[in-house]
Write a protein that holds these residues in place. Structure first.
Motif, mmCIF file in Angstrom:
data_model
loop_
_atom_site.group_PDB
_atom_site.id
_atom_site.type_symbol
_atom_site.label_atom_id
_atom_site.label_comp_id
_atom_site.label_asym_id
_atom_site.label_seq_id
_atom_site.Cartn_x
_atom_site.Cartn_y
_atom_site.Cartn_z
ATOM 1 N N PHE A 26 65.810 -15.794 48.607
ATOM 2 C CA PHE A 26 64.877 -15.528 49.940
ATOM 3 C C PHE A 26 65.039 -14.290 50.352
ATOM 4 O O PHE A 26 64.310 -14.002 51.357
ATOM 5 C CB PHE A 26 65.126 -16.543 51.057
ATOM 6 C CG PHE A 26 64.707 -17.886 50.572
ATOM 7 C CD1 PHE A 26 63.586 -18.524 50.813
ATOM 8 C CD2 PHE A 26 65.588 -18.974 49.809
ATOM 9 C CE1 PHE A 26 63.002 -19.739 50.348
ATOM 10 C CE2 PHE A 26 65.411 -20.258 49.528
ATOM 11 C CZ PHE A 26 63.811 -20.567 49.890
ATOM 12 N N SER A 27 65.977 -13.555 49.939
ATOM 13 C CA SER A 27 65.898 -12.057 50.241
ATOM 14 C C SER A 27 64.682 -11.296 49.618
ATOM 15 O O SER A 27 64.408 -10.208 49.907
ATOM 16 C CB SER A 27 67.195 -11.309 49.912
ATOM 17 O OG SER A 27 67.247 -11.512 48.317
ATOM 18 N N PHE A 28 64.044 -11.796 48.669
ATOM 19 C CA PHE A 28 62.846 -11.439 47.958
ATOM 20 C C PHE A 28 61.653 -11.644 49.117
ATOM 21 O O PHE A 28 61.712 -12.790 49.605
ATOM 22 C CB PHE A 28 62.694 -11.834 46.500
ATOM 23 C CG PHE A 28 63.704 -11.532 45.665
ATOM 24 C CD1 PHE A 28 63.641 -10.092 45.118
ATOM 25 C CD2 PHE A 28 64.856 -12.211 45.200
ATOM 26 C CE1 PHE A 28 64.759 -9.675 44.065
ATOM 27 C CE2 PHE A 28 65.445 -11.783 44.332
ATOM 28 C CZ PHE A 28 65.653 -10.832 43.896
ATOM 29 N N HIS A 29 60.903 -10.682 49.184
ATOM 30 C CA HIS A 29 59.663 -11.009 50.035
ATOM 31 C C HIS A 29 58.767 -12.016 49.452
ATOM 32 O O HIS A 29 58.581 -12.110 48.151
ATOM 33 C CB HIS A 29 58.819 -9.636 50.154
ATOM 34 C CG HIS A 29 59.702 -8.695 50.834
ATOM 35 N ND1 HIS A 29 59.916 -8.642 52.308
ATOM 36 C CD2 HIS A 29 60.153 -7.524 50.502
ATOM 37 C CE1 HIS A 29 60.773 -7.514 52.339
ATOM 38 N NE2 HIS A 29 60.908 -6.964 51.483
ATOM 39 N N ARG A 30 58.107 -12.681 50.376
ATOM 40 C CA ARG A 30 57.018 -13.695 50.219
ATOM 41 C C ARG A 30 57.722 -14.753 48.963
ATOM 42 O O ARG A 30 56.869 -15.171 48.159
ATOM 43 C CB ARG A 30 56.067 -13.135 49.525
ATOM 44 C CG ARG A 30 55.502 -12.435 50.547
ATOM 45 C CD ARG A 30 53.958 -11.625 50.344
ATOM 46 N NE ARG A 30 54.461 -10.469 49.408
ATOM 47 C CZ ARG A 30 53.538 -9.635 48.745
ATOM 48 N NH1 ARG A 30 52.154 -9.716 49.297
ATOM 49 N NH2 ARG A 30 53.859 -8.487 48.196
ATOM 50 N N ILE A 31 58.829 -15.349 48.939
ATOM 51 C CA ILE A 31 59.344 -16.419 48.160
ATOM 52 C C ILE A 31 59.594 -17.622 48.893
ATOM 53 O O ILE A 31 60.637 -17.436 50.050
ATOM 54 C CB ILE A 31 60.568 -16.004 47.362
ATOM 55 C CG1 ILE A 31 60.596 -14.840 46.426
ATOM 56 C CG2 ILE A 31 61.191 -17.076 46.668
ATOM 57 C CD1 ILE A 31 59.366 -15.319 45.452
ATOM 58 N N TYR A 32 58.929 -18.545 48.982
ATOM 59 C CA TYR A 32 58.994 -19.533 49.839
ATOM 60 C C TYR A 32 59.489 -20.818 49.329
ATOM 61 O O TYR A 32 59.678 -22.004 50.193
ATOM 62 C CB TYR A 32 57.178 -19.902 50.201
ATOM 63 C CG TYR A 32 56.598 -18.849 50.672
ATOM 64 C CD1 TYR A 32 56.778 -18.669 52.369
ATOM 65 C CD2 TYR A 32 55.716 -17.957 50.065
ATOM 66 C CE1 TYR A 32 56.025 -17.567 52.929
ATOM 67 C CE2 TYR A 32 55.315 -17.020 50.507
ATOM 68 C CZ TYR A 32 55.365 -16.621 51.937
ATOM 69 O OH TYR A 32 54.731 -15.501 52.657
ATOM 70 N N GLY A 33 60.066 -20.891 48.214
ATOM 71 C CA GLY A 33 60.884 -22.007 47.942
ATOM 72 C C GLY A 33 61.459 -21.881 46.416
ATOM 73 O O GLY A 33 61.217 -20.925 45.756
ATOM 74 N N ALA A 34 62.910 -22.450 46.258
ATOM 75 C CA ALA A 34 63.521 -22.310 45.073
ATOM 76 C C ALA A 34 64.330 -23.624 44.801
ATOM 77 O O ALA A 34 65.023 -24.059 45.892
ATOM 78 C CB ALA A 34 64.415 -21.100 45.227
ATOM 79 N N TYR A 35 64.305 -24.171 43.666
ATOM 80 C CA TYR A 35 64.827 -25.481 43.456
ATOM 81 C C TYR A 35 65.450 -25.438 42.048
ATOM 82 O O TYR A 35 65.109 -24.700 41.054
ATOM 83 C CB TYR A 35 63.747 -26.505 43.339
ATOM 84 C CG TYR A 35 63.324 -26.702 45.038
ATOM 85 C CD1 TYR A 35 63.599 -27.532 45.845
ATOM 86 C CD2 TYR A 35 62.111 -25.953 45.130
ATOM 87 C CE1 TYR A 35 63.171 -27.659 46.853
ATOM 88 C CE2 TYR A 35 61.735 -26.208 46.714
ATOM 89 C CZ TYR A 35 62.023 -27.153 47.411
ATOM 90 O OH TYR A 35 61.570 -27.222 48.664
ATOM 91 N N VAL A 36 66.472 -26.383 41.790
ATOM 92 C CA VAL A 36 67.153 -26.397 40.532
ATOM 93 C C VAL A 36 67.302 -28.013 40.144
ATOM 94 O O VAL A 36 67.365 -28.759 41.230
ATOM 95 C CB VAL A 36 68.590 -25.960 40.541
ATOM 96 C CG1 VAL A 36 69.499 -26.013 39.297
ATOM 97 C CG2 VAL A 36 68.766 -24.406 40.715
ATOM 98 N N PHE A 37 66.736 -28.121 39.055
ATOM 99 C CA PHE A 37 66.545 -29.681 38.620
ATOM 100 C C PHE A 37 67.593 -29.626 37.319
ATOM 101 O O PHE A 37 67.770 -28.749 36.451
ATOM 102 C CB PHE A 37 65.268 -29.876 38.002
ATOM 103 C CG PHE A 37 64.164 -29.721 39.147
ATOM 104 C CD1 PHE A 37 64.004 -30.900 40.013
ATOM 105 C CD2 PHE A 37 63.759 -28.460 39.269
ATOM 106 C CE1 PHE A 37 63.297 -30.860 41.126
ATOM 107 C CE2 PHE A 37 62.531 -28.314 40.421
ATOM 108 C CZ PHE A 37 62.466 -29.523 41.371
#
Length: 503
Positions: free
Chosen positions: A73-84
């Motif tokens: 989320f330190s990158f601009h305009r990243i609104y979600g990150a998930y690990v499956f």
């Protein structure tokens, strides 16, 4: 088709079509570039996170996985990150868009072993999501990383660009239409209508109408050309009208010459018939006047008879002179000398009536080839005609010479010649003088002499206010008619009267 409609069809419509196509291509290219940039950025971030998460999953440390995801989320305009995991079950995640993919989608990525991306809609939001297999350093696939980025910013930006482009297009189109309309009306339609108005006015009979030389250079040149054409037409019309008047005048003078010729033939016949009786009357009156038995009163009456007989003789002689064309014996004469000689013949009458005589002759004195005696008679008759007009205080003679002709104007400040009398002033026996004071043959004789010199004479408006005559004499040798010569009857009449007068 009107020029305005032609310009709309050939210029404005193709221009608008080109602008629409160019605008659509520009907006589509912009959107494609922005989409490509978004996808590239998401894939680069996904690669960076995936490498770190692969090492964390190899160590099997949940805290490292959590820290790595939070760093996304330190990158601009990243609104979600998930690990499956490999079965499609969520291990850990942050942000929006966790339910964008089904478990089977996750397992398909594990099976392919390649990064994939897709646009997905969820809760009225559009995301671009990248799915990347998470592999350990030894190459084992432990799970799948999902990175989500909202497409809302891109859509709003591209929509705004589209609105701005559409607004600019509409404003530009309206501006172009108005500019073309105003320019066409101001610089094309109005000048053309002005020229058409001038042409219509000229067609309607107003030959003096001319176009205003104004506006763009092309229309000024067109107006000048139109005015030049109208001026040339006016000059041609004036020349045609002048020639027509000259032809009418020449025809009238030719008719008059024919009448004089016929009159001369008649006078010749009359002279032959009355010559002998007049000779007898004149001789008998002369014999009676010599008798001493008659009184003074009878002698005076006989003298009057002889005077009237001589008057008849003179009239008949003048008629015969009018009716034939003479073989002129021409010599070189100075115009000044001819005028001076004629002036000397009427000098007493001029001095008696205190008339001022002015001359305006060419300098140096002009010489011409003519019958001097007859031209002197022309000047003398015209001067006497002016002197006898009454109330004349100024007479002026003007002469001008060109390469082809000599023009003379004799004018006075008397009562002038009435407009109704002008066509008849050169007719034999026409006179405005009282009965017995003029035969009406003086101007007719002038007309005949001028014709014998192949010239013309006419009545003009005098600048002095009275009568005016214009004489035009050609400088070339005039043609002669050899068929008209003095007749034997003329000689007989003259000789008879001479013998009678000497009896």
């Amino acid at each position: 088709m009107r020029l305005r409609n032609l310009i709309i069809l050939t210029v404005i419509v193709p221009l608008f079509f080109i602008l629409v196509v160019f605008s659509l291509l520009a907006i589509t290219t912009l959107e494609e570039n922005m989409r490509s940039k978004l996808e590239t950025e998401v894939e680069i971030i996904t690669h960076a996170l995936g490498t770190s998460l692969g090492h964390a999953m190899a160590r099997d440390t949940p805290d490292s996985i959590q820290d790595t995801l939070q760093s996304a989320f330190s990158f601009h305009r990243i609104y979600g990150a998930y690990v499956f995991n490999t079965e499609g079950e969520e291990i850990y995640g942050l942000g929006l868009g966790e339910a964008l993919f089904k478990p089977e989608d996750i397992r398909a990525v594990v099976d392919s072993g390649e990064l994939t991306g897709a646009y997905r809609d969820h809760d009225d939001w559009t995301y671009y999501s990248a799915l990347m297999p998470l592999t350990t350093p030894d190459g084992e696939v432990r799970g799948v990383l999902q990175v989500n980025r909202l497409n809302t910013g891109v859509e709003n930006y591209s929509h705004f660009i589209s609105l701005v482009a559409g607004l600019v297009f509409v404003i530009g189109a309206l501006g172009i239409v108005f500019s073309l309309w105003w320019g066409f009306r101001q610089f094309i339609e109005r000048p053309i209508n002005r020229l058409l108005g001038v042409m219509a006015s000229v067609e309607g009979g107003n030959r003096d109408r001319r176009a205003a030389v104004q506006g763009p250079e092309e229309y000024r040149r067109l107006a000048e050309a139109l005015n030049g054409m109208l001026d040339a037409m006016a000059e041609k019309d004036a020349d045609i009208e002048t020639r027509r008047h000259k032809e009418v005048e020449l025809e009238r003078r030719l008719h008059k010459s024919h009448k004089l010729a016929e009159l001369g033939v008649l006078a010749t016949g009359v002279a032959h018939e009355i010559g002998a009786p007049l000779t007898v009357i004149n001789g008998q009156a002369q014999r009676l006047a010599r008798r001493e038995t008659i009184g003074d009163d009878e002698r005076a009456r006989l003298g009057r008879i002889r005077g009237e007989v001589e008057r008849i003789v003179e009239i008949v002689r003048q008629l015969m002179e009018l009716g034939r064309r003479h073989n002129l014996a021409k010599e070189w004469h100075s115009l000044d000398e001819l005028v001076a000689t004629a002036l000397g013949l009427v000098e007493d009458d001029i001095e008696r009536q205190a008339i001022e005589f002015e001359t305006d002759l060419p300098s140096p004195p002009y010489t011409l080839l003519a019958n001097g005696q007859q031209l002197i008679q022309v000047f003398t008759n015209l001067l006497r005609n002016a002197i006898q007009a009454g109330n004349v205080s100024n007479i002026r003679l003007t002469a001008r010479a060109t390469n082809t002709e000599l023009r003379l104007w004799l004018e006075d400040d008397g009562p002038g010649i009435a407009a109704t009398d002008r066509p008849r002033v050169f007719d034999p026996f026409f006179t405005t003088k009282p009965v017995g004071q003029g035969s009406g043959l003086g101007l007719a004789m002038v007309h005949r002499i001028v014709n014998d010199h192949a010239g013309t004479i006419g009545v003009i408006d005098s600048s002095l206010g009275g009568a005016g005559f214009e004489i035009v004499l050609p400088l070339a040798e005039p043609a002669r008619d050899p068929s008209i010569t003095p007749s034997s009857s003329t000689t007989f009449f003259t000789n008879s009267m001479n013998r009678g007068s000497l009896t």
